[in-house]
Design a protein around this motif. Structure first.
Motif, PDB file in Angstrom:
ATOM      1  N   THR A  37       3.656   1.613  -0.952  1.00  0.00           N
ATOM      2  CA  THR A  37       4.327   1.820  -2.464  1.00  0.00           C
ATOM      3  C   THR A  37       3.521   2.396  -3.342  1.00  0.00           C
ATOM      4  O   THR A  37       4.036   3.440  -4.080  1.00  0.00           O
ATOM      5  CB  THR A  37       4.849   0.318  -2.893  1.00  0.00           C
ATOM      6  OG1 THR A  37       5.668  -0.244  -2.197  1.00  0.00           O
ATOM      7  CG2 THR A  37       5.468   0.565  -4.380  1.00  0.00           C
ATOM      8  N   GLY A  38       2.274   2.032  -3.440  1.00  0.00           N
ATOM      9  CA  GLY A  38       1.421   2.631  -4.411  1.00  0.00           C
ATOM     10  C   GLY A  38       1.109   3.886  -4.075  1.00  0.00           C
ATOM     11  O   GLY A  38       0.922   4.831  -4.882  1.00  0.00           O
ATOM     12  N   LEU A  39       0.905   4.336  -2.648  1.00  0.00           N
ATOM     13  CA  LEU A  39       0.662   5.709  -2.168  1.00  0.00           C
ATOM     14  C   LEU A  39       1.897   6.568  -2.614  1.00  0.00           C
ATOM     15  O   LEU A  39       1.734   7.708  -2.943  1.00  0.00           O
ATOM     16  CB  LEU A  39       0.619   5.813  -0.811  1.00  0.00           C
ATOM     17  CG  LEU A  39      -0.932   5.174  -0.258  1.00  0.00           C
ATOM     18  CD1 LEU A  39      -0.572   5.206   1.415  1.00  0.00           C
ATOM     19  CD2 LEU A  39      -1.992   5.873  -0.415  1.00  0.00           C
ATOM     20  N   ILE A  85       0.994  -1.252   0.049  1.00  0.00           N
ATOM     21  CA  ILE A  85       0.102  -0.046  -0.069  1.00  0.00           C
ATOM     22  C   ILE A  85       0.891   1.366  -0.155  1.00  0.00           C
ATOM     23  O   ILE A  85       0.703   2.288  -0.884  1.00  0.00           O
ATOM     24  CB  ILE A  85      -0.883   0.087   1.226  1.00  0.00           C
ATOM     25  CG1 ILE A  85      -2.042  -1.178   1.281  1.00  0.00           C
ATOM     26  CG2 ILE A  85      -1.741   1.234   1.472  1.00  0.00           C
ATOM     27  CD1 ILE A  85      -2.923  -0.943   0.034  1.00  0.00           C
TER      28      ILE A  85
END
Lengths: 267, 318
Positions: free
Chosen positions: B57-59, B55
Protein backbone atom coordinates in the motif's frame (compact mmCIF):
# COMPACT_ATOMS: atom_id res chain seq x y z
CA UNK A 1 1.75 23.29 34.77
CA UNK A 2 1.41 22.79 31.03
CA UNK A 3 4.32 24.05 29.00
CA UNK A 4 2.78 24.14 25.62
CA UNK A 5 4.01 26.21 22.73
CA UNK A 6 1.46 28.39 21.03
CA UNK A 7 0.75 25.96 18.21
CA UNK A 8 0.06 23.02 20.51
CA UNK A 9 -2.04 25.24 22.75
CA UNK A 10 -4.19 26.20 19.80
CA UNK A 11 -4.57 22.52 18.88
CA UNK A 12 -5.78 21.80 22.41
CA UNK A 13 -8.31 24.62 22.29
CA UNK A 14 -9.69 23.35 18.97
CA UNK A 15 -9.91 19.81 20.34
CA UNK A 16 -11.98 20.98 23.27
CA UNK A 17 -14.21 23.25 21.18
CA UNK A 18 -14.86 20.73 18.44
CA UNK A 19 -15.46 17.82 20.79
CA UNK A 20 -18.04 19.90 22.61
CA UNK A 21 -19.67 21.18 19.44
CA UNK A 22 -19.91 17.63 18.03
CA UNK A 23 -20.61 16.11 21.46
CA UNK A 24 -18.08 13.33 20.94
CA UNK A 25 -15.25 11.74 22.89
CA UNK A 26 -11.70 10.61 22.20
CA UNK A 27 -10.69 13.86 23.86
CA UNK A 28 -8.00 12.43 26.10
CA UNK A 29 -6.29 10.60 23.24
CA UNK A 30 -6.21 13.74 21.11
CA UNK A 31 -4.93 15.91 23.96
CA UNK A 32 -2.07 13.55 24.72
CA UNK A 33 -0.63 13.96 21.20
CA UNK A 34 -1.28 17.71 20.87
CA UNK A 35 2.37 18.57 21.52
CA UNK A 36 3.73 15.85 19.22
CA UNK A 37 1.41 16.84 16.39
CA UNK A 38 2.01 20.51 17.07
CA UNK A 39 5.78 20.24 16.78
CA UNK A 40 5.57 17.99 13.72
CA UNK A 41 3.29 20.31 11.77
CA UNK A 42 4.81 23.54 13.01
CA UNK A 43 8.50 22.70 12.79
CA UNK A 44 9.38 19.32 11.34
CA UNK A 45 7.24 18.20 8.41
CA UNK A 46 8.41 19.51 5.05
CA UNK A 47 5.44 20.07 2.81
CA UNK A 48 6.53 22.34 -0.02
CA UNK A 49 3.50 21.45 -2.14
CA UNK A 50 0.88 18.74 -2.31
CA UNK A 51 2.55 16.89 -5.14
CA UNK A 52 6.15 17.70 -4.30
CA UNK A 53 8.51 14.75 -4.44
CA UNK A 54 10.10 15.77 -1.16
CA UNK A 55 6.86 16.27 0.75
CA UNK A 56 7.15 14.33 4.01
CA UNK A 57 4.46 11.82 4.88
CA UNK A 58 2.73 11.80 8.24
CA UNK A 59 0.49 8.88 9.19
CA UNK A 60 -1.70 9.06 12.26
CA UNK A 61 -1.94 5.34 12.89
CA UNK A 62 -3.88 5.94 16.11
CA UNK A 63 -6.66 7.32 13.98
CA UNK A 64 -9.08 7.95 16.83
CA UNK A 65 -7.09 11.06 17.73
CA UNK A 66 -7.61 12.60 14.28
CA UNK A 67 -9.03 15.79 15.70
CA UNK A 68 -5.53 16.82 16.78
CA UNK A 69 -4.41 16.49 13.15
CA UNK A 70 -7.47 18.30 11.79
CA UNK A 71 -6.62 21.13 14.16
CA UNK A 72 -3.06 21.22 12.86
CA UNK A 73 -4.25 21.14 9.24
CA UNK A 74 -6.55 24.05 10.01
CA UNK A 75 -3.82 26.04 11.72
CA UNK A 76 -1.55 25.43 8.70
CA UNK A 77 -4.41 26.62 6.46
CA UNK A 78 -4.69 23.24 4.75
CA UNK A 79 -8.38 22.94 5.62
CA UNK A 80 -10.95 25.69 6.11
CA UNK A 81 -12.80 26.72 9.26
CA UNK A 82 -15.97 25.51 7.59
CA UNK A 83 -14.42 22.07 7.11
CA UNK A 84 -13.15 22.02 10.68
CA UNK A 85 -16.58 22.93 11.98
CA UNK A 86 -17.93 19.92 10.11
CA UNK A 87 -16.05 17.56 12.44
CA UNK A 88 -18.28 14.50 12.96
CA UNK A 89 -21.19 16.19 11.20
CA UNK A 90 -23.38 14.49 8.62
CA UNK A 91 -21.72 14.46 5.21
CA UNK A 92 -18.33 15.55 6.52
CA UNK A 93 -14.93 14.22 5.46
CA UNK A 94 -13.75 14.94 9.00
CA UNK A 95 -14.88 11.86 10.85
CA UNK A 96 -13.53 10.46 14.09
CA UNK A 97 -10.83 8.71 12.06
CA UNK A 98 -8.87 10.38 9.24
CA UNK A 99 -9.69 9.59 5.63
CA UNK A 100 -7.31 10.02 2.73
CA UNK A 101 -10.18 11.59 0.80
CA UNK A 102 -9.44 14.70 2.84
CA UNK A 103 -6.65 16.76 1.32
CA UNK A 104 -3.75 16.71 3.73
CA UNK A 105 -4.31 13.10 4.81
CA UNK A 106 -2.17 10.61 2.88
CA UNK A 107 -3.39 7.43 4.54
CA UNK A 108 -6.69 6.58 6.16
CA UNK A 109 -6.55 4.93 9.54
CA UNK A 110 -8.82 3.75 12.30
CA UNK A 111 -7.90 0.09 12.49
CA UNK A 112 -4.93 -0.05 14.83
CA UNK A 113 -1.69 -1.70 13.79
CA UNK A 114 -1.81 -0.86 10.08
CA UNK A 115 -0.22 2.56 9.79
CA UNK A 116 3.35 1.48 10.42
CA UNK A 117 3.20 -0.99 7.53
CA UNK A 118 1.86 1.72 5.24
CA UNK A 119 4.62 3.98 6.49
CA UNK A 120 7.34 1.38 5.99
CA UNK A 121 6.14 0.94 2.40
CA UNK A 122 6.13 4.71 1.94
CA UNK A 123 9.66 4.95 3.35
CA UNK A 124 10.91 2.14 1.13
CA UNK A 125 9.33 3.88 -1.86
CA UNK A 126 11.09 7.14 -0.98
CA UNK A 127 14.42 5.37 -0.80
CA UNK A 128 13.85 3.59 -4.12
CA UNK A 129 12.89 6.88 -5.73
CA UNK A 130 15.99 8.51 -4.23
CA UNK A 131 13.81 11.10 -2.55
CA UNK A 132 14.84 12.78 0.69
CA UNK A 133 11.26 12.77 1.94
CA UNK A 134 10.70 11.25 5.35
CA UNK A 135 7.87 9.29 6.87
CA UNK A 136 6.53 9.82 10.38
CA UNK A 137 4.02 7.41 11.89
CA UNK A 138 2.33 8.17 15.16
CA UNK A 139 1.13 5.04 16.94
CA UNK A 140 -0.36 4.62 20.37
CA UNK A 141 1.09 2.47 23.11
CA UNK A 142 -2.06 0.33 23.20
CA UNK A 143 -1.62 -0.13 19.46
CA UNK A 144 1.55 -2.04 20.21
CA UNK A 145 -0.77 -4.87 21.29
CA UNK A 146 -1.30 -5.53 17.59
CA UNK A 147 0.94 -8.30 16.29
CA UNK A 148 1.02 -6.89 12.76
CA UNK A 149 2.73 -3.76 14.07
CA UNK A 150 5.73 -5.88 15.02
CA UNK A 151 5.87 -7.30 11.51
CA UNK A 152 6.37 -3.74 10.31
CA UNK A 153 8.91 -3.13 13.08
CA UNK A 154 10.96 -6.10 11.88
CA UNK A 155 10.68 -5.17 8.22
CA UNK A 156 11.75 -1.58 8.80
CA UNK A 157 14.77 -2.56 10.87
CA UNK A 158 15.81 -5.27 8.43
CA UNK A 159 15.77 -2.81 5.56
CA UNK A 160 17.30 -0.02 7.65
CA UNK A 161 14.63 2.50 6.80
CA UNK A 162 16.35 5.48 8.39
CA UNK A 163 13.84 7.79 6.72
CA UNK A 164 11.09 6.25 8.86
CA UNK A 165 10.24 7.46 12.36
CA UNK A 166 7.69 5.83 14.61
CA UNK A 167 6.39 7.99 17.43
CA UNK A 168 4.82 5.96 20.19
CA UNK A 169 2.35 7.98 22.21
CA UNK A 170 2.85 6.36 25.60
CA UNK A 171 0.00 7.75 27.62
CA UNK A 172 -0.35 4.46 29.47
CA UNK A 173 -4.00 4.02 28.66
CA UNK A 174 -6.16 2.15 26.23
CA UNK A 175 -9.88 1.91 25.73
CA UNK A 176 -10.77 -0.32 28.63
CA UNK A 177 -7.93 0.12 31.08
CA UNK A 178 -4.33 1.06 31.73
CA UNK A 179 -1.82 -0.60 29.42
CA UNK A 180 0.05 -2.09 32.36
CA UNK A 181 -3.14 -3.89 33.39
CA UNK A 182 -4.46 -4.86 29.96
CA UNK A 183 -1.38 -6.22 28.21
CA UNK A 184 1.89 -5.08 29.64
CA UNK A 185 4.24 -3.41 27.15
CA UNK A 186 7.17 -2.96 29.46
CA UNK A 187 9.96 -2.54 28.84
CA UNK A 188 8.75 -0.83 25.65
CA UNK A 189 11.95 1.03 24.79
CA UNK A 190 14.03 -2.10 25.18
CA UNK A 191 11.61 -4.01 23.00
CA UNK A 192 11.92 -1.54 20.12
CA UNK A 193 15.66 -1.40 20.65
CA UNK A 194 15.90 -5.19 20.60
CA UNK A 195 14.12 -5.16 17.25
CA UNK A 196 16.89 -2.98 15.88
CA UNK A 197 15.45 0.54 16.06
CA UNK A 198 17.18 3.73 17.08
CA UNK A 199 15.19 4.48 20.22
CA UNK A 200 14.77 7.80 22.04
CA UNK A 201 12.70 8.22 25.18
CA UNK A 202 11.38 11.72 25.71
CA UNK A 203 8.73 13.72 27.49
CA UNK A 204 6.08 13.74 24.79
CA UNK A 205 4.39 16.80 26.21
CA UNK A 206 7.54 18.92 26.12
CA UNK A 207 7.62 20.71 22.74
CA UNK A 208 11.27 21.67 23.06
CA UNK A 209 12.35 18.11 23.84
CA UNK A 210 10.26 16.83 20.94
CA UNK A 211 11.70 19.35 18.51
CA UNK A 212 15.29 18.81 19.64
CA UNK A 213 14.92 15.05 19.32
CA UNK A 214 13.49 15.17 15.79
CA UNK A 215 16.12 17.64 14.67
CA UNK A 216 18.95 15.40 15.87
CA UNK A 217 17.80 12.30 13.97
CA UNK A 218 19.82 10.97 11.04
CA UNK A 219 17.26 10.28 8.36
CA UNK A 220 19.77 9.30 5.71
CA UNK A 221 21.48 6.26 7.15
CA UNK A 222 21.27 3.76 9.96
CA UNK A 223 18.22 2.33 11.65
CA UNK A 224 14.63 3.53 11.69
CA UNK A 225 13.83 5.77 14.63
CA UNK A 226 11.43 5.14 17.48
CA UNK A 227 10.45 8.04 19.71
CA UNK A 228 9.01 6.67 22.91
CA UNK A 229 7.02 9.75 23.88
CA UNK A 230 5.91 9.66 27.48
CA UNK A 231 2.69 11.62 27.47
CA UNK A 232 -0.16 12.30 29.83
CA UNK A 233 -3.54 11.18 28.64
CA UNK A 234 -5.86 14.17 28.57
CA UNK A 235 -2.90 16.53 29.04
CA UNK A 236 -3.99 20.08 29.76
CA UNK A 237 -7.36 19.34 31.34
CA UNK A 238 -6.90 18.37 34.97
CA UNK A 239 -9.97 16.22 35.44
CA UNK A 240 -9.28 14.22 32.27
CA UNK A 241 -5.68 13.41 32.96
CA UNK A 242 -5.05 9.67 33.24
CA UNK A 243 -8.77 8.94 33.53
CA UNK A 244 -10.02 5.96 31.51
CA UNK A 245 -13.48 7.37 30.92
CA UNK A 246 -12.11 10.24 28.85
CA UNK A 247 -11.18 7.81 26.09
CA UNK A 248 -14.83 7.84 25.02
CA UNK A 249 -16.68 10.41 27.15
CA UNK A 250 -18.05 13.70 25.80
CA UNK A 251 -18.05 16.80 28.03
CA UNK A 252 -20.97 18.31 29.93
CA UNK A 253 -21.40 22.09 29.74
CA UNK A 254 -19.67 22.60 33.09
CA UNK A 255 -16.81 20.27 32.14
CA UNK A 256 -16.42 22.13 28.87
CA UNK A 257 -16.14 25.50 30.60
CA UNK A 258 -13.57 24.17 33.01
CA UNK A 259 -11.56 22.55 30.21
CA UNK A 260 -11.57 25.75 28.19
CA UNK A 261 -10.44 27.84 31.12
CA UNK A 262 -7.62 25.45 31.98
CA UNK A 263 -6.42 25.34 28.38
CA UNK A 264 -6.64 29.14 28.17
CA UNK A 265 -4.69 29.60 31.37
CA UNK A 266 -1.89 27.56 29.92
CA UNK A 267 -1.79 29.09 26.47
CA UNK B 1 -0.18 -20.36 -14.44
CA UNK B 2 2.63 -19.51 -12.04
CA UNK B 3 5.25 -19.76 -14.74
CA UNK B 4 3.29 -17.67 -17.18
CA UNK B 5 2.71 -15.14 -14.40
CA UNK B 6 6.42 -14.74 -13.75
CA UNK B 7 7.25 -14.71 -17.45
CA UNK B 8 4.64 -12.06 -18.16
CA UNK B 9 5.63 -10.00 -15.13
CA UNK B 10 9.27 -10.09 -16.26
CA UNK B 11 8.31 -8.75 -19.65
CA UNK B 12 6.20 -6.00 -18.13
CA UNK B 13 8.86 -5.10 -15.57
CA UNK B 14 11.41 -4.65 -18.34
CA UNK B 15 9.15 -2.02 -19.85
CA UNK B 16 7.84 -0.42 -16.69
CA UNK B 17 10.05 0.28 -13.73
CA UNK B 18 7.10 0.82 -11.40
CA UNK B 19 6.53 -2.93 -11.21
CA UNK B 20 7.75 -4.66 -8.06
CA UNK B 21 7.36 -8.15 -6.69
CA UNK B 22 6.92 -8.93 -3.00
CA UNK B 23 6.54 -12.38 -1.54
CA UNK B 24 5.60 -13.73 1.84
CA UNK B 25 8.52 -16.16 1.73
CA UNK B 26 6.86 -18.36 -0.91
CA UNK B 27 7.59 -19.01 -4.56
CA UNK B 28 10.77 -21.07 -4.24
CA UNK B 29 11.73 -22.33 -7.76
CA UNK B 30 9.11 -19.99 -9.26
CA UNK B 31 10.00 -16.38 -8.52
CA UNK B 32 13.77 -16.61 -8.96
CA UNK B 33 13.75 -15.32 -12.58
CA UNK B 34 12.21 -12.05 -11.39
CA UNK B 35 14.46 -11.84 -8.33
CA UNK B 36 17.55 -12.37 -10.44
CA UNK B 37 16.51 -9.93 -13.15
CA UNK B 38 15.32 -7.17 -10.81
CA UNK B 39 16.96 -7.70 -7.41
CA UNK B 40 16.18 -4.13 -6.33
CA UNK B 41 12.51 -4.50 -7.14
CA UNK B 42 12.08 -7.84 -5.40
CA UNK B 43 11.41 -8.12 -1.66
CA UNK B 44 10.90 -11.23 0.37
CA UNK B 45 8.87 -9.68 3.19
CA UNK B 46 9.16 -12.80 5.31
CA UNK B 47 6.27 -14.79 6.73
CA UNK B 48 4.36 -11.62 7.49
CA UNK B 49 1.52 -11.19 5.03
CA UNK B 50 -0.28 -8.41 6.84
CA UNK B 51 2.79 -6.24 6.75
CA UNK B 52 3.41 -7.23 3.13
CA UNK B 53 -0.05 -5.94 2.20
CA UNK B 54 0.67 -2.73 4.11
CA UNK B 55 4.09 -2.30 2.51
CA UNK B 56 2.49 -2.73 -0.90
CA UNK B 57 0.00 0.00 0.00
CA UNK B 58 2.76 2.42 0.95
CA UNK B 59 4.71 1.61 -2.21
CA UNK B 60 1.67 2.02 -4.43
CA UNK B 61 0.82 5.38 -2.88
CA UNK B 62 4.22 6.58 -4.06
CA UNK B 63 3.62 5.40 -7.60
CA UNK B 64 4.84 1.80 -7.70
CA UNK B 65 2.81 -1.18 -8.91
CA UNK B 66 3.63 -3.85 -6.33
CA UNK B 67 2.55 -7.45 -6.92
CA UNK B 68 2.48 -9.45 -3.70
CA UNK B 69 2.56 -13.21 -3.79
CA UNK B 70 1.53 -16.01 -1.50
CA UNK B 71 -0.76 -19.02 -1.30
CA UNK B 72 -4.41 -17.95 -1.68
CA UNK B 73 -5.32 -18.19 1.99
CA UNK B 74 -2.23 -16.29 3.14
CA UNK B 75 -2.51 -13.72 0.37
CA UNK B 76 -6.19 -13.01 0.95
CA UNK B 77 -7.48 -14.14 4.31
CA UNK B 78 -4.59 -13.34 6.65
CA UNK B 79 -4.12 -9.76 5.43
CA UNK B 80 -7.74 -9.23 4.39
CA UNK B 81 -8.33 -6.18 6.55
CA UNK B 82 -5.05 -4.64 5.38
CA UNK B 83 -6.21 -5.13 1.80
CA UNK B 84 -9.58 -3.61 2.64
CA UNK B 85 -8.25 -0.59 4.50
CA UNK B 86 -5.16 -0.24 2.35
CA UNK B 87 -5.24 -0.97 -1.37
CA UNK B 88 -9.03 -0.96 -1.73
CA UNK B 89 -9.86 2.02 0.46
CA UNK B 90 -7.07 4.09 -1.08
CA UNK B 91 -7.76 2.74 -4.59
CA UNK B 92 -4.13 1.95 -5.22
CA UNK B 93 -2.64 -0.35 -7.87
CA UNK B 94 -1.66 -3.18 -5.54
CA UNK B 95 -1.72 -6.63 -7.18
CA UNK B 96 -2.54 -9.57 -4.94
CA UNK B 97 -1.35 -12.84 -6.39
CA UNK B 98 -2.87 -15.86 -4.67
CA UNK B 99 -1.64 -19.23 -5.80
CA UNK B 100 -3.54 -22.47 -5.41
CA UNK B 101 -7.27 -21.85 -5.28
CA UNK B 102 -9.56 -24.64 -4.16
CA UNK B 103 -7.88 -27.89 -3.22
CA UNK B 104 -4.71 -27.36 -5.19
CA UNK B 105 -2.52 -27.82 -2.15
CA UNK B 106 -4.14 -31.26 -1.70
CA UNK B 107 -2.58 -33.12 1.16
CA UNK B 108 -1.49 -29.87 2.85
CA UNK B 109 -5.03 -29.70 4.23
CA UNK B 110 -7.59 -27.04 5.03
CA UNK B 111 -5.14 -24.31 6.08
CA UNK B 112 -3.90 -24.30 2.49
CA UNK B 113 -7.24 -24.52 0.68
CA UNK B 114 -8.63 -21.41 -0.98
CA UNK B 115 -12.34 -21.94 -0.55
CA UNK B 116 -13.76 -18.52 0.29
CA UNK B 117 -11.33 -16.08 -1.33
CA UNK B 118 -13.66 -15.28 -4.22
CA UNK B 119 -16.54 -14.62 -1.83
CA UNK B 120 -14.66 -12.22 0.40
CA UNK B 121 -12.93 -10.44 -2.44
CA UNK B 122 -15.97 -9.95 -4.62
CA UNK B 123 -17.80 -8.56 -1.60
CA UNK B 124 -15.54 -5.51 -1.79
CA UNK B 125 -16.39 -2.70 -4.18
CA UNK B 126 -13.31 -1.34 -5.90
CA UNK B 127 -11.19 -4.42 -6.48
CA UNK B 128 -10.86 -6.40 -9.68
CA UNK B 129 -11.01 -10.16 -9.11
CA UNK B 130 -9.59 -12.44 -11.77
CA UNK B 131 -9.51 -16.24 -11.74
CA UNK B 132 -8.08 -17.53 -15.02
CA UNK B 133 -8.94 -20.98 -16.31
CA UNK B 134 -5.59 -21.81 -17.87
CA UNK B 135 -2.18 -20.34 -18.54
CA UNK B 136 -3.04 -18.72 -21.84
CA UNK B 137 -6.01 -16.96 -20.28
CA UNK B 138 -3.88 -15.98 -17.27
CA UNK B 139 -1.45 -14.23 -19.60
CA UNK B 140 -4.22 -12.36 -21.41
CA UNK B 141 -5.79 -11.38 -18.09
CA UNK B 142 -2.53 -10.07 -16.66
CA UNK B 143 -1.81 -8.10 -19.83
CA UNK B 144 -5.26 -6.54 -19.72
CA UNK B 145 -5.27 -5.68 -16.03
CA UNK B 146 -1.75 -5.02 -14.75
CA UNK B 147 -2.00 -1.29 -15.27
CA UNK B 148 -5.49 -0.71 -13.85
CA UNK B 149 -5.57 2.21 -11.39
CA UNK B 150 -7.14 0.22 -8.54
CA UNK B 151 -6.23 -3.08 -6.89
CA UNK B 152 -6.45 -6.48 -8.55
CA UNK B 153 -6.65 -9.95 -7.06
CA UNK B 154 -5.38 -12.80 -9.22
CA UNK B 155 -6.33 -16.32 -8.21
CA UNK B 156 -3.71 -18.37 -10.03
CA UNK B 157 -3.19 -22.08 -10.27
CA UNK B 158 0.10 -23.89 -9.84
CA UNK B 159 -0.88 -25.90 -12.89
CA UNK B 160 1.10 -24.78 -15.94
CA UNK B 161 -0.04 -27.50 -18.32
CA UNK B 162 -3.82 -27.76 -18.41
CA UNK B 163 -5.48 -26.11 -21.39
CA UNK B 164 -9.19 -25.48 -21.65
CA UNK B 165 -10.01 -26.41 -25.21
CA UNK B 166 -11.85 -23.71 -27.08
CA UNK B 167 -10.93 -20.93 -24.67
CA UNK B 168 -7.96 -19.87 -26.78
CA UNK B 169 -6.59 -17.57 -24.12
CA UNK B 170 -9.47 -15.17 -24.43
CA UNK B 171 -10.17 -12.76 -21.60
CA UNK B 172 -12.04 -9.51 -21.19
CA UNK B 173 -12.87 -7.63 -18.02
CA UNK B 174 -16.55 -7.85 -17.21
CA UNK B 175 -17.12 -10.55 -19.80
CA UNK B 176 -17.68 -14.29 -19.66
CA UNK B 177 -16.14 -16.59 -22.23
CA UNK B 178 -18.53 -18.94 -24.00
CA UNK B 179 -16.40 -21.95 -24.79
CA UNK B 180 -19.22 -24.03 -26.19
CA UNK B 181 -22.82 -23.34 -27.09
CA UNK B 182 -25.33 -26.08 -26.36
CA UNK B 183 -29.07 -26.37 -26.42
CA UNK B 184 -29.86 -28.19 -23.21
CA UNK B 185 -28.12 -27.08 -20.05
CA UNK B 186 -25.50 -24.50 -19.24
CA UNK B 187 -22.39 -25.02 -17.13
CA UNK B 188 -20.81 -21.88 -15.75
CA UNK B 189 -17.40 -22.56 -14.27
CA UNK B 190 -14.95 -20.55 -12.25
CA UNK B 191 -11.34 -20.30 -13.35
CA UNK B 192 -9.14 -23.29 -12.69
CA UNK B 193 -11.84 -25.93 -12.54
CA UNK B 194 -13.01 -25.15 -16.05
CA UNK B 195 -10.99 -28.05 -17.47
CA UNK B 196 -13.05 -30.46 -15.33
CA UNK B 197 -16.22 -28.73 -16.46
CA UNK B 198 -15.11 -29.00 -20.07
CA UNK B 199 -14.42 -32.72 -19.64
CA UNK B 200 -17.84 -33.13 -18.06
CA UNK B 201 -19.40 -31.31 -21.02
CA UNK B 202 -17.71 -33.74 -23.42
CA UNK B 203 -19.04 -36.72 -21.51
CA UNK B 204 -22.52 -35.25 -21.36
CA UNK B 205 -22.54 -34.68 -25.08
CA UNK B 206 -21.84 -38.40 -25.59
CA UNK B 207 -24.76 -39.10 -23.26
CA UNK B 208 -27.05 -36.93 -25.33
CA UNK B 209 -27.03 -33.78 -23.24
CA UNK B 210 -25.96 -30.73 -25.21
CA UNK B 211 -24.13 -28.37 -22.91
CA UNK B 212 -23.21 -24.70 -23.05
CA UNK B 213 -19.91 -24.13 -21.29
CA UNK B 214 -19.15 -20.68 -19.98
CA UNK B 215 -15.94 -19.70 -18.18
CA UNK B 216 -15.90 -16.89 -15.66
CA UNK B 217 -12.42 -15.50 -15.14
CA UNK B 218 -13.43 -11.87 -14.64
CA UNK B 219 -15.30 -12.41 -11.40
CA UNK B 220 -15.33 -8.75 -10.46
CA UNK B 221 -16.38 -6.81 -12.46
CA UNK B 222 -18.86 -9.61 -12.96
CA UNK B 223 -20.09 -10.48 -16.43
CA UNK B 224 -23.69 -9.89 -15.42
CA UNK B 225 -25.02 -9.08 -18.87
CA UNK B 226 -23.32 -12.07 -20.45
CA UNK B 227 -24.64 -14.30 -17.71
CA UNK B 228 -28.18 -12.97 -18.02
CA UNK B 229 -28.11 -13.60 -21.75
CA UNK B 230 -26.69 -17.10 -21.46
CA UNK B 231 -28.87 -18.14 -18.54
CA UNK B 232 -32.03 -16.87 -20.22
CA UNK B 233 -31.38 -19.36 -23.03
CA UNK B 234 -31.49 -22.33 -20.67
CA UNK B 235 -33.93 -23.75 -18.17
CA UNK B 236 -31.28 -25.58 -16.16
CA UNK B 237 -27.98 -23.99 -15.21
CA UNK B 238 -25.07 -25.38 -13.22
CA UNK B 239 -22.27 -23.45 -11.63
CA UNK B 240 -19.02 -25.26 -10.94
CA UNK B 241 -16.44 -23.84 -8.60
CA UNK B 242 -13.61 -25.12 -6.44
CA UNK B 243 -14.84 -22.88 -3.66
CA UNK B 244 -17.54 -22.98 -1.01
CA UNK B 245 -20.91 -22.72 -2.68
CA UNK B 246 -21.82 -19.57 -0.78
CA UNK B 247 -20.48 -16.31 -2.08
CA UNK B 248 -18.78 -17.53 -5.23
CA UNK B 249 -20.02 -17.71 -8.79
CA UNK B 250 -22.98 -19.87 -7.78
CA UNK B 251 -24.14 -16.94 -5.71
CA UNK B 252 -23.35 -14.62 -8.59
CA UNK B 253 -25.52 -16.67 -10.94
CA UNK B 254 -28.31 -16.65 -8.36
CA UNK B 255 -28.09 -12.87 -8.16
CA UNK B 256 -28.29 -12.58 -11.94
CA UNK B 257 -31.28 -14.93 -12.13
CA UNK B 258 -33.15 -13.13 -9.35
CA UNK B 259 -32.33 -9.61 -10.46
CA UNK B 260 -33.32 -10.29 -14.05
CA UNK B 261 -36.42 -12.30 -13.21
CA UNK B 262 -35.10 -15.31 -15.11
CA UNK B 263 -36.82 -18.64 -14.79
CA UNK B 264 -33.86 -21.02 -15.00
CA UNK B 265 -33.29 -23.47 -12.21
CA UNK B 266 -29.82 -23.15 -10.74
CA UNK B 267 -27.76 -26.00 -9.33
CA UNK B 268 -24.64 -24.88 -7.54
CA UNK B 269 -21.79 -27.39 -7.58
CA UNK B 270 -19.10 -26.45 -5.14
CA UNK B 271 -17.75 -27.32 -1.74
CA UNK B 272 -20.67 -27.80 0.60
CA UNK B 273 -19.25 -29.43 3.67
CA UNK B 274 -16.86 -28.36 6.35
CA UNK B 275 -13.50 -30.01 6.71
CA UNK B 276 -13.31 -33.30 8.60
CA UNK B 277 -9.54 -33.68 8.62
CA UNK B 278 -9.41 -36.02 5.66
CA UNK B 279 -7.18 -34.78 2.87
CA UNK B 280 -5.53 -36.17 -0.24
CA UNK B 281 -4.53 -35.10 -3.71
CA UNK B 282 -6.39 -32.31 -5.46
CA UNK B 283 -8.01 -34.94 -7.65
CA UNK B 284 -9.15 -36.90 -4.62
CA UNK B 285 -10.49 -33.81 -2.88
CA UNK B 286 -12.39 -32.75 -5.99
CA UNK B 287 -13.82 -36.24 -6.31
CA UNK B 288 -15.11 -36.46 -2.74
CA UNK B 289 -16.58 -33.00 -3.04
CA UNK B 290 -18.41 -33.81 -6.26
CA UNK B 291 -16.18 -31.66 -8.43
CA UNK B 292 -14.40 -34.18 -10.65
CA UNK B 293 -15.51 -34.35 -14.28
CA UNK B 294 -17.29 -37.62 -13.54
CA UNK B 295 -19.05 -36.22 -10.48
CA UNK B 296 -20.09 -33.06 -12.33
CA UNK B 297 -21.39 -35.22 -15.15
CA UNK B 298 -23.37 -37.41 -12.77
CA UNK B 299 -24.86 -34.44 -10.97
CA UNK B 300 -26.00 -32.90 -14.24
CA UNK B 301 -27.45 -36.17 -15.50
CA UNK B 302 -29.37 -36.55 -12.26
CA UNK B 303 -30.73 -33.03 -12.37
CA UNK B 304 -31.79 -33.48 -15.97
CA UNK B 305 -33.67 -36.62 -15.02
CA UNK B 306 -35.22 -35.01 -11.96
CA UNK B 307 -36.30 -31.98 -13.92
CA UNK B 308 -37.86 -33.86 -16.80
CA UNK B 309 -40.14 -32.88 -18.39
CA UNK B 310 -39.30 -29.30 -17.40
CA UNK B 311 -35.94 -29.62 -19.10
CA UNK B 312 -36.61 -30.58 -22.65
CA UNK B 313 -33.45 -32.08 -24.01
CA UNK B 314 -32.66 -31.47 -27.66
CA UNK B 315 -32.51 -35.21 -28.15
CA UNK B 316 -33.17 -38.20 -26.00
CA UNK B 317 -30.57 -38.55 -23.29
CA UNK B 318 -28.90 -41.90 -22.73
Amino acid sequence: MLKSNDFSGKIRKIIIEQCKRANVGHIGSALSIADLVGVLYDSILKMPADDHNRRDRFILSKGHAALAVYAALFLKKMISLEQLNGYCADGSLLGVHPEHFLKGVDFSSGSLGQGLSFGAGAALAARMQKSARRVFVLVSDGECNEGALWEAVMFSAHHKLANLTAIIDCNGQQAFGYTKDVLSLDPLAQRWRAFGWDVHEIDGNDPKAIKDTFEALDFSSGSPHAIIARTVFGKGVSYMQSQIKWHYWPMSDAEYQQALSEIKDNE
Amino acid sequence: MRKVFVKTLLELAQKDERIMLLTGDLGFTVLEPFRDAFPKRFFNCGVAEQNMAGIATGLAEAGFIPFFYSIVTFAVLRPYEFIRNGAILHQLPVRIVGVGGGFEYGSAGITHYGLEDIAVMRAQPGITVIAPADSAQARSAILESWNLPGPVYYRLSKDDRTVVSGLNGEFALGRAQVVRKGKDVAIISLGGISAEAAAAAEKLLLLGIDVSLVVIASVHPAPREDLARIISGHSLVFTVEEHYINGGIGSLAAEVIAENGLSARLVRLGVKQGYNGVSGSQGYMKKINGLSAEAICRAIQKSCRDDTPKVKLSRKAV
